[in-house]
Each structure stands twice: as C-alpha cells, then as structure tokens.
Design an enzyme around this catalytic site. Structure first.
Site, PDB file in Angstrom:
ATOM      1  N   TYR A  81       0.834  -1.219   0.000  1.00  0.00           N
ATOM      2  CA  TYR A  81       0.000   0.000   0.000  1.00  0.00           C
ATOM      3  C   TYR A  81       0.856   1.250   0.000  1.00  0.00           C
ATOM      4  O   TYR A  81       1.947   1.241   0.553  1.00  0.00           O
ATOM      5  CB  TYR A  81      -0.901   0.017   1.230  1.00  0.00           C
TER       6      TYR A  81
ATOM      7  N   SER B 148     -13.846  -3.444  -0.015  1.00  0.00           N
ATOM      8  CA  SER B 148     -14.524  -2.730  -1.106  1.00  0.00           C
ATOM      9  C   SER B 148     -16.047  -2.792  -0.975  1.00  0.00           C
ATOM     10  O   SER B 148     -16.749  -3.043  -1.967  1.00  0.00           O
ATOM     11  CB  SER B 148     -14.100  -3.287  -2.471  1.00  0.00           C
TER      12      SER B 148
ATOM     13  N   LEU C 153     -18.091  -0.510  -0.909  1.00  0.00           N
ATOM     14  CA  LEU C 153     -18.709   0.529  -1.740  1.00  0.00           C
ATOM     15  C   LEU C 153     -18.304   0.419  -3.208  1.00  0.00           C
ATOM     16  O   LEU C 153     -18.580   1.312  -4.009  1.00  0.00           O
ATOM     17  CB  LEU C 153     -18.353   1.921  -1.207  1.00  0.00           C
TER      18      LEU C 153
ATOM     19  N   PHE D  67     -15.487   0.652  -4.968  1.00  0.00           N
ATOM     20  CA  PHE D  67     -14.672   1.755  -5.510  1.00  0.00           C
ATOM     21  C   PHE D  67     -15.500   3.013  -5.728  1.00  0.00           C
ATOM     22  O   PHE D  67     -15.276   3.759  -6.675  1.00  0.00           O
ATOM     23  CB  PHE D  67     -13.999   1.331  -6.814  1.00  0.00           C
ATOM     24  N   GLY D  68     -16.486   3.229  -4.885  1.00  0.00           N
ATOM     25  CA  GLY D  68     -17.294   4.425  -4.982  1.00  0.00           C
ATOM     26  C   GLY D  68     -18.521   4.295  -5.855  1.00  0.00           C
ATOM     27  O   GLY D  68     -19.395   5.179  -5.844  1.00  0.00           O
TER      28      GLY D  68
ATOM     29  N   LEU E  65     -21.040   2.418  -5.525  1.00  0.00           N
ATOM     30  CA  LEU E  65     -22.260   2.264  -4.736  1.00  0.00           C
ATOM     31  C   LEU E  65     -22.572   3.491  -3.878  1.00  0.00           C
ATOM     32  O   LEU E  65     -23.536   3.486  -3.115  1.00  0.00           O
ATOM     33  CB  LEU E  65     -22.171   1.009  -3.870  1.00  0.00           C
ATOM     34  N   THR E  66     -21.780   4.548  -4.009  1.00  0.00           N
ATOM     35  CA  THR E  66     -22.148   5.820  -3.377  1.00  0.00           C
ATOM     36  C   THR E  66     -23.082   6.615  -4.276  1.00  0.00           C
ATOM     37  O   THR E  66     -23.664   7.606  -3.845  1.00  0.00           O
ATOM     38  CB  THR E  66     -20.911   6.692  -3.097  1.00  0.00           C
ATOM     39  N   GLY E  67     -23.175   6.219  -5.534  1.00  0.00           N
ATOM     40  CA  GLY E  67     -24.014   6.908  -6.510  1.00  0.00           C
ATOM     41  C   GLY E  67     -23.340   8.061  -7.218  1.00  0.00           C
ATOM     42  O   GLY E  67     -23.934   8.672  -8.113  1.00  0.00           O
ATOM     43  N   LYS E  68     -22.088   8.362  -6.872  1.00  0.00           N
ATOM     44  CA  LYS E  68     -21.482   9.585  -7.416  1.00  0.00           C
ATOM     45  C   LYS E  68     -21.166   9.505  -8.908  1.00  0.00           C
ATOM     46  O   LYS E  68     -21.068  10.543  -9.579  1.00  0.00           O
ATOM     47  CB  LYS E  68     -20.227   9.955  -6.635  1.00  0.00           C
TER      48      LYS E  68
END
Length: 352
Positions: free
Chosen positions: A53, A240, A242, A244-245, A247-250
């Site tokens: 990382y 994961s 979300l 990689f984002g 599922l945030t809807g963005k």
C-alpha cells in the site's frame, strides 16, 4: 460497535475495520493521523494495511502506508489495537518488491514480516495475511479460472511455493512472537479448504480469516464460500463494500466525478463490466425510495450480513469516514432486503 472473535484466534475486533490503502498517495501523514484518531474514538480497534500500500501499487509509493501508520502507532497503547498487514505475492508484476522475486518462499515471507515490523514500529503484527494466492487463480476482476496459465512458454508446468511451505514459515513467525494469527486474501474455495486441510494434517497454524471483496455488486462469497466460513469457523473481512465508490451513486450523474475510478484509469477494471452502471443506479434508487443514502444502503447491507465478521471501510476525507462509520447504525428493513435480493437476482454479480 460490536466486537467479534476472528476465527479460532484470540483476537477480538470491531465489526468495522479501518482500511488504509489511500495513505501515502491520496492522503497525507496528517490526514492519516486524523482518520486513525477518529476511528479509534468511535470504538474501532481494527486497522488493515499491507506492505504494497498505497494502491494502485507504484514503485514510488510502495511501503508508504505502513510507514505512516508506524508514526502514529508508536504513540498508541499497542495492546488496544488489532493490526493486520499482508505480504504481496507473485502474479501481479510488482518488480519493485524484493527485487522482483515475488514468490511466497520462506525467505520472502520472513523478509516481508521483518520489514513491515520496522515500518510499523512494533514488535508484532496481530493478523498477517497472504495478499493473494501464490498459485494461478483469477484475480481482481478476472472471474474464470484459466488452466492455460498453469504452463510456461515451453508448455511446462509452472512451479509455485506449496501451501505447506507457506504455513511452515508462518508457524515459525508465530512461534517467534512476530505474528499472532494468519489469514488469506483474494482466495478461492479450493485454496481455503487446502490451507485448512494441511494445517490440520501437519499441526500447522489454522487460517483465522478470509479477506475478499464483498458488496451489493459482488456477492460471489454467497456461492459456496459462505458455507466454508460457517462450517470451518473462518471470519470474513469484507473489503470494497462501496465498490470503488460506484455504490455511493457519485458516478451515476457524473461518470467523471473525482474518485479512484477516474483518478487511476485502468486500475478498476472489475467495475468496467456491462451491468455495473445499471446496478449502481438501481441500488441508488432503492436507497432514495427508502429515505437512505446509497452509501448507507450499501454499507449496512454488508455490515449486517451474518457471514461478515468485520467490514473494511476507507475514505479520503473526514466527511466520508464519518458517513461510512455511521452506516453501522443503519438497519435495513426486511422489505428493503427483499428488494435488494430482487435486484441481485436480476443483475447477479455485475462486478465480480
């Protein structure tokens, strides 16, 4: 916050785990400290990292995350924190790790542990995980096993370090007090069972955890692995949650919204599959129809699954971190869960 046992180990961890893969690339040292302090104040005692990382992995950022955590960890009550890290293996082409020798030999595992301990400024790692299998398996967006990858250019069978050898080295490190428990990551059903079989047959350390991707658009865990987790007492650490984002809807209204998908082009290939956009939109609508944010829906689903011991959440901003941790307090109704399953059956695992 709830605290749960990791497999057959004596480690008890918070049901929410702080992921750190953005530290050293998207997050500074000061931001990392702020996140770690906040998570600890919210009852999170479980921190997950890895030698490679931050991600996406790059030669110029390799090891920064562990180093940053080490600067923070040296000022903490070490016995109050459960720290997980991982050793990178072959099959990813990370030529800057151990001079390109990525195999999980005894020498490489020992070297990885010693180097991580120095960076983390600690005497032991609570949970040490094999970041992905040594052998040929589908990884990170691949979803079909390819037997042709078992052979080299001359059609000879490729060698890989045996599971028995890997467990022997981990046993030595446990005996020396450098690690307390072991886990797998990005592993397949055959591998999980083989690790368990060999550990029992040869009285070697038993796998306590499995860290695999699990979210509304990737429920492959539910197809076979969940029974292994239940019957063999292996704890799932879901990463994961979300997607990689997604599922945030963005990315629904603005496909070019700032995030890992648009910042690191080509890295999120598992989310470029045909039904990802449609599934993201459907889950976001379900959330809105029920007075929830897409993030609350996605995280609560994973956090409260019977098969998940701890959900690994990460963030680049404090606002994101606060929302993600706060999702633990969101409970989905039976009606919402039924609607989730309807969507799942209509668009099964669009991002495996």
């Amino acid at each position: 916050m709830q605290y749960r046992q990791l497999g057959n180990s004596d480690l008890k961890v918070s049901s929410v785990c702080l992921g750190t893969m953005t530290y050293g690339d998207q997050n500074t040292q000061a931001e990392a400290h702020e996140q770690l302090d906040y998570a600890l104040a919210q009852g999170i005692n479980f921190i997950d990292t890895a030698e490679m990382y931050p991600v996406p992995p790059k030669a110029e950022t390799f090891t920064r995350t562990e180093t940053m955590i080490g600067h923070w960890l040296k000022n903490q009550a070490r016995d109050k924190i459960i720290l997980g890290s991982k050793v990178a293996g072959r099959n990813r082409g990370l030529s800057w790790i151990r001079n390109g020798d990525e195999s999980l030999t005894k020498a490489n595992i020992r070297s990885a542990v010693h180097d991580s301990l120095k960076r983390l400024q600690t005497d032991y790692i609570d949970l040490y995980q094999l970041h992905w299998p040594e052998r040929n398996v589908p990884l990170f967006g691949q979803y079909q096993f390819d037997p042709t990858l078992e052979l080299d250019a001359q059609s000879n069978q490729k060698d890989w370090v045996s599971i028995h050898t890997q467990l022997e080295m981990l046993a030595e490190l446990i005996a020396e007090g450098k690690i307390r428990a072991i886990g797998l990551s990005n592993e397949q059903p055959w591998g999980i069972m083989e690790f368990l079989r060999i550990s029992k047959e040869y009285s070697l350390p038993r796998v306590a955890t499995l860290q695999n991707s699990y979210h509304l658009m990737n429920r492959t865990i539910d197809f076979g692995i969940s029974e292994i987790l239940y019957r063999e007492n292996v704890s799932l650490l879901a990463y994961s949650p979300l997607a990689f984002g997604h599922l945030t809807g963005k990315y629904i209204d603005d496909p070019q919204a700032k995030g890992r998908v648009t910042m690191f082009l080509g890295y999120a290939q598992r989310y470029s599959k045909p039904n990802v956009v449609a599934a993201s939109a459907a889950y976001a609508k379900l959330a809105s129809d029920n007075g929830l944010t897409p993030t609350q829906l996605a995280l609560s689903f994973v956090m409260h699954r019977w098969s998940v011991t701890s959900t690994i959440i990460g963030a680049t901003s404090m606002a994101q971190l606060q929302e993600n941790i706060g999702a633990w307090d969101t409970t989905l109704s039976p009606e919402v869960l039924q609607e989730i399953d309807k969507l799942h059956l209509a668009m099964t695992n669009p991002a495996p």
